[in-house]
Design a protein around this motif. Structure first.
Motif, mmCIF file in Angstrom:
data_model
loop_
_atom_site.group_PDB
_atom_site.id
_atom_site.type_symbol
_atom_site.label_atom_id
_atom_site.label_comp_id
_atom_site.label_asym_id
_atom_site.label_seq_id
_atom_site.Cartn_x
_atom_site.Cartn_y
_atom_site.Cartn_z
ATOM 1 N N GLN A 61 -23.941 0.995 -6.002
ATOM 2 C CA GLN A 61 -22.431 0.681 -5.810
ATOM 3 C C GLN A 61 -21.823 1.926 -5.177
ATOM 4 O OE1 GLN A 61 -20.470 -0.796 -9.443
ATOM 5 N NE2 GLN A 61 -19.065 -1.878 -8.357
ATOM 6 N N TYR A 62 -22.190 2.992 -5.991
ATOM 7 C CA TYR A 62 -21.310 4.299 -5.595
ATOM 8 C C TYR A 62 -21.862 5.517 -6.269
ATOM 9 C CZ TYR A 62 -18.810 3.652 -9.939
ATOM 10 O OH TYR A 62 -18.487 3.607 -11.372
ATOM 11 N N SER A 64 -20.884 9.314 -7.668
ATOM 12 C CA SER A 64 -19.709 9.936 -8.119
ATOM 13 C C SER A 64 -19.695 11.408 -8.638
ATOM 14 C CB SER A 64 -19.147 8.811 -9.351
ATOM 15 O OG SER A 64 -20.110 8.992 -10.182
ATOM 16 N N LYS A 124 -22.519 -5.501 -5.524
ATOM 17 C CA LYS A 124 -21.593 -4.941 -4.933
ATOM 18 C C LYS A 124 -20.052 -5.438 -5.549
ATOM 19 C CE LYS A 124 -21.854 -4.875 -0.621
ATOM 20 N NZ LYS A 124 -22.303 -5.269 0.985
ATOM 21 N N GLU A 125 -19.280 -4.357 -5.542
ATOM 22 C CA GLU A 125 -18.087 -4.683 -6.158
ATOM 23 C C GLU A 125 -16.905 -5.295 -5.166
ATOM 24 O OE1 GLU A 125 -16.165 -0.390 -5.277
ATOM 25 O OE2 GLU A 125 -16.089 -1.073 -7.190
ATOM 26 N N PHE A 127 -14.199 -6.089 -2.644
ATOM 27 C CA PHE A 127 -13.369 -4.861 -2.049
ATOM 28 C C PHE A 127 -12.405 -5.643 -1.092
ATOM 29 C CE2 PHE A 127 -13.184 -1.502 1.109
ATOM 30 C CZ PHE A 127 -12.849 -0.467 0.270
ATOM 31 N N LYS A 236 -16.012 10.264 -5.121
ATOM 32 C CA LYS A 236 -16.638 8.909 -5.233
ATOM 33 C C LYS A 236 -17.065 8.702 -3.745
ATOM 34 C CE LYS A 236 -16.158 3.996 -6.776
ATOM 35 N NZ LYS A 236 -15.190 3.174 -7.265
ATOM 36 N N THR A 238 -18.297 5.251 -1.781
ATOM 37 C CA THR A 238 -18.759 4.146 -1.667
ATOM 38 C C THR A 238 -19.245 3.498 -0.401
ATOM 39 O OG1 THR A 238 -16.902 3.543 -3.491
ATOM 40 C CG2 THR A 238 -17.970 1.684 -2.242
ATOM 41 N N VAL A 240 -19.772 0.628 1.790
ATOM 42 C CA VAL A 240 -19.595 -0.672 1.750
ATOM 43 C C VAL A 240 -20.231 -1.598 2.895
ATOM 44 C CG1 VAL A 240 -17.211 -2.397 2.262
ATOM 45 C CG2 VAL A 240 -16.927 -0.134 1.341
#
Length: 295
Positions: A61-62, A64, A124-125, A127, A236, A238, A240
């Motif tokens: 997902q990411y 950090s 996947k969040e 967005f 972070k 991300t 996408v």
């Protein structure tokens, strides 16, 4: 990472992978700072996608709390000359902290840590695309603009000890004011015969970060050529949309702030593709001011 760049990969134990990189591949040989070839932070982060299992990579997902601890130096006196070795060996250590959360370290000779951070695995969040891009474009349209072309960009880096070959010359032009910058990025598809091996191509990642020189120049942070701003930390990362087949992108810098007595420049970066879809987000990217010849 491209098959041409990776010479060997070995799993040492249940959490450590040893990767041998081709020191003469353009992704390494084209990245020269202070007369030394360096493995860029973008290349180091790409190693994470090489060592994590294919199933898990699709669920990243990411990243950090990324910290660039020390430069990964391959060879000295490298501008226009040879290189000290044919390969560079890095260990990637992955430690599971709790469900779906891992910490990582990338270390080189004598176990010196170059980069560390955390990896969050998840679906996947949700967005909202283009919100940062639209804000940045509006700000640039209403403020005074500085505009710079490729010769100015090349001169900016060369006078500060950074010599980038074609693999790190994707930033082609800049528009900027005090608080925002837009970089036009072009990835030459002939730089690698295996783009399918990349989650985020190092050329694209590095060019997005290079866009910050517009802010540095506009704010007069570069008055002395003895000092440079180098990547220090990332809050972070991300990904996408991991589509690396396109050639043209734009990097949009927003949320600019100075900290630590102007010795640290903090920015947010959004990379959009030709369809204006957000490809990559870099939040709280910190560039630290340091003496040019410190390392």
């Amino acid at each position: 990472m491209s098959a041409e760049a990776v010479l060997a990969q070995t799993r040492l134990d249940d959490k450590t992978y040893r990767v041998s990189l081709n020191a003469n591949h353009p992704l390494i040989s084209d990245h020269v700072v202070n007369n030394a070839r360096l493995v860029s932070g973008a290349c180091q982060l790409q190693l994470l996608f090489l060592t994590i299992s294919p199933l898990a990579v699709e669920r990243i997902q990411y990243l950090s709390n990324v910290r660039f601890m020390s430069p990964c130096i391959v060879g000295e006196n490298s501008v226009g000359g040879g290189i000290a070795s044919e390969s560079v060996v890095l260990d990637v250590v992955l430690q599971k902290n709790k469900s779906q959360l891992y910490s990582f370290e990338i270390a080189g000779k004598n176990q010196r840590v170059h980069t560390k951070g955390k990896i969050q695995l998840a679906e996947k969040e949700p967005f909202q695309p283009n919100s940062s891009a639209e804000k940045c474009q509006i700000s640039l349209q209403t403020g005074e603009l500085g505009m710079r072309d490729l010769p100015w960009i090349n001169t900016f880096f060369e006078t500060r000890g950074s010599h980038y070959g074609e693999a790190y010359s994707a930033l082609r032009s800049l528009r900027f004011n005090d608080d925002h910058a837009v970089g036009q990025l072009n990835i030459s598809l002939k730089n690698s015969s295996d783009f399918s091996g990349f989650r985020v191509h190092p050329s694209l990642f590095d060019a997005a970060v290079q866009t910050a020189i517009g802010i540095i120049s506009q704010r007069g942070l570069d008055k002395s050529l003895d000092w440079i701003y180098v990547p220090f930390a990332l809050g972070k990362v991300t990904i996408v949309n991991a589509n690396v087949a396109a050639a043209n992108y734009r990097a949009l810098i927003d949320n600019v702030r100075l900290q630590a007595n102007d010795n640290m420049l903090m920015v947010d970066i959004v990379v959009v593709d030709e369809q204006q879809d957000i490809f990559l987000k870099l939040d709280n990217f910190a560039l630290m001011k340091m003496l040019k010849f410190r390392f």
